[in-house]
Design a protein around this motif. Sequence first.
Motif, mmCIF file in Angstrom:
data_model
loop_
_atom_site.group_PDB
_atom_site.id
_atom_site.type_symbol
_atom_site.label_atom_id
_atom_site.label_comp_id
_atom_site.label_asym_id
_atom_site.label_seq_id
_atom_site.Cartn_x
_atom_site.Cartn_y
_atom_site.Cartn_z
ATOM 1 N N SER A 130 -19.700 -102.025 15.571
ATOM 2 C CA SER A 130 -19.303 -100.918 16.450
ATOM 3 C C SER A 130 -18.774 -101.438 17.788
ATOM 4 C CB SER A 130 -20.518 -100.001 16.681
ATOM 5 O OG SER A 130 -20.165 -98.896 17.483
ATOM 6 N N THR A 145 -16.801 -100.293 20.125
ATOM 7 C CA THR A 145 -16.815 -99.445 21.323
ATOM 8 C C THR A 145 -17.953 -98.418 21.327
ATOM 9 O OG1 THR A 145 -15.067 -98.052 20.357
ATOM 10 C CG2 THR A 145 -14.374 -99.753 21.888
ATOM 11 N N ASN A 168 -19.150 -95.878 19.334
ATOM 12 C CA ASN A 168 -19.261 -94.541 18.714
ATOM 13 C C ASN A 168 -20.187 -94.575 17.503
ATOM 14 O OD1 ASN A 168 -17.282 -93.597 20.473
ATOM 15 N ND2 ASN A 168 -15.620 -93.872 19.026
ATOM 16 N N THR A 169 -19.966 -95.558 16.655
ATOM 17 C CA THR A 169 -20.752 -95.665 15.423
ATOM 18 C C THR A 169 -22.222 -95.892 15.761
ATOM 19 O OG1 THR A 169 -18.777 -96.715 14.480
ATOM 20 C CG2 THR A 169 -20.819 -96.892 13.212
ATOM 21 N N VAL A 187 -13.195 -96.837 11.443
ATOM 22 C CA VAL A 187 -12.029 -96.847 10.556
ATOM 23 C C VAL A 187 -10.890 -97.545 11.293
ATOM 24 C CG1 VAL A 187 -10.334 -95.384 9.383
ATOM 25 C CG2 VAL A 187 -12.742 -94.660 9.509
ATOM 26 N N ALA A 193 -7.008 -98.273 10.565
ATOM 27 C CA ALA A 193 -5.880 -97.998 9.663
ATOM 28 C C ALA A 193 -6.367 -97.538 8.280
ATOM 29 C CB ALA A 193 -4.966 -99.223 9.549
ATOM 30 N N THR A 201 -16.860 -93.873 11.471
ATOM 31 C CA THR A 201 -16.394 -93.052 12.586
ATOM 32 C C THR A 201 -14.914 -93.333 12.774
ATOM 33 O OG1 THR A 201 -16.808 -94.590 14.410
ATOM 34 C CG2 THR A 201 -18.661 -93.245 13.685
ATOM 35 N N ARG A 205 -14.436 -90.867 19.951
ATOM 36 C CA ARG A 205 -13.307 -91.138 20.848
ATOM 37 C C ARG A 205 -12.395 -92.193 20.226
ATOM 38 N NH1 ARG A 205 -13.653 -93.908 26.882
ATOM 39 N NH2 ARG A 205 -11.413 -94.187 27.088
#
Length: 249
Positions: A10, A12, A14-15, A58, A60, A86, A119
């Motif tokens: 993760s 950044t 979010n996950t 995710v 791409a 996420t 985000r």
Amino acid sequence: MNQVTLVYFSPTGNTKKSLEAMAASLGGACETVDVTAVEEPQVRRFGSDEKVIFGAPVYAGRIPSVARGRLSRFRGEGTKCIVVVTYGNRHYDDALLELADMAREQGFTVVGAAALVGRHTYGAIQVDRPDEKDLAADGEFAVRAFSRRDDAPEVSVPGGSPYREGGSGGKFRPLTSEACVRCGLCVKSCPVHAIADDCVTVGEGCLACFRCIRICPHGAKNMDTPAYNAFAAAFTEKLQKRRENEYYC
Ligand SMILES: Cc1cc2nc3c(=O)[nH]c(=O)nc-3n(C[C@H](O)[C@H](O)[C@H](O)COP(=O)(O)O)c2cc1C
């Protein structure tokens, strides 16, 4: 056994946030295995009475290939697990199915799967997500998934196979301003160790995950180029419409 183990990549956060909300709702002991900056996590086998939640972003439409390699080191013995991806409000494409397939191949029983909006790394898309409502729903879902009857049919997970091409990083490279004090936090936090010891030189392997930009305590890392700003503005415009989370169990 009440123990739940969170295993996530993760960059950044979010996950990480969503998995932690799930663990909080489940109660009991929680162990965290954060593989974001660990290139070769220790091989680990879980017993049939343990619970695991796997999470990844995710990239791409797929699981980032670096995350795939790291998550492949975890094995189960029919161990119940939830898989979570996420994504930044565009789409998750085949990533959720990919993660569910991986978990099954590695000996886990998938009792739940979730595709959650966070985000987006780029631009200003769904910047407040996951929000409190998202996190509350994540927690309720985890409780529901792990309460599933053992004789319930296999959880059906959306996605196509063969999976689409994807999983690689982005093309943007972070810049470093004069505010940099060479503290080295970006160097040790980079998921692929692409930042040299000078804190400035960025190598080929950079994923453009923006972790260094988000964590720098001095705000010294940025992506302030005309090319990025033009892309980000257009992308933000295109992905305005809020997507909702999807939960399967
Ligand atoms: C290289 C790259 C590719 C991405 N591809 C997608 C995508 O295909 N679909 C999408 O909706 N979001 C995409 N995103 C956004 C991330 O999936 C999203 O911000 C995710 O929640 C980040 O998770 P993290 O905060 O746990 O690192 C991408 C981000 C990066 C850096």
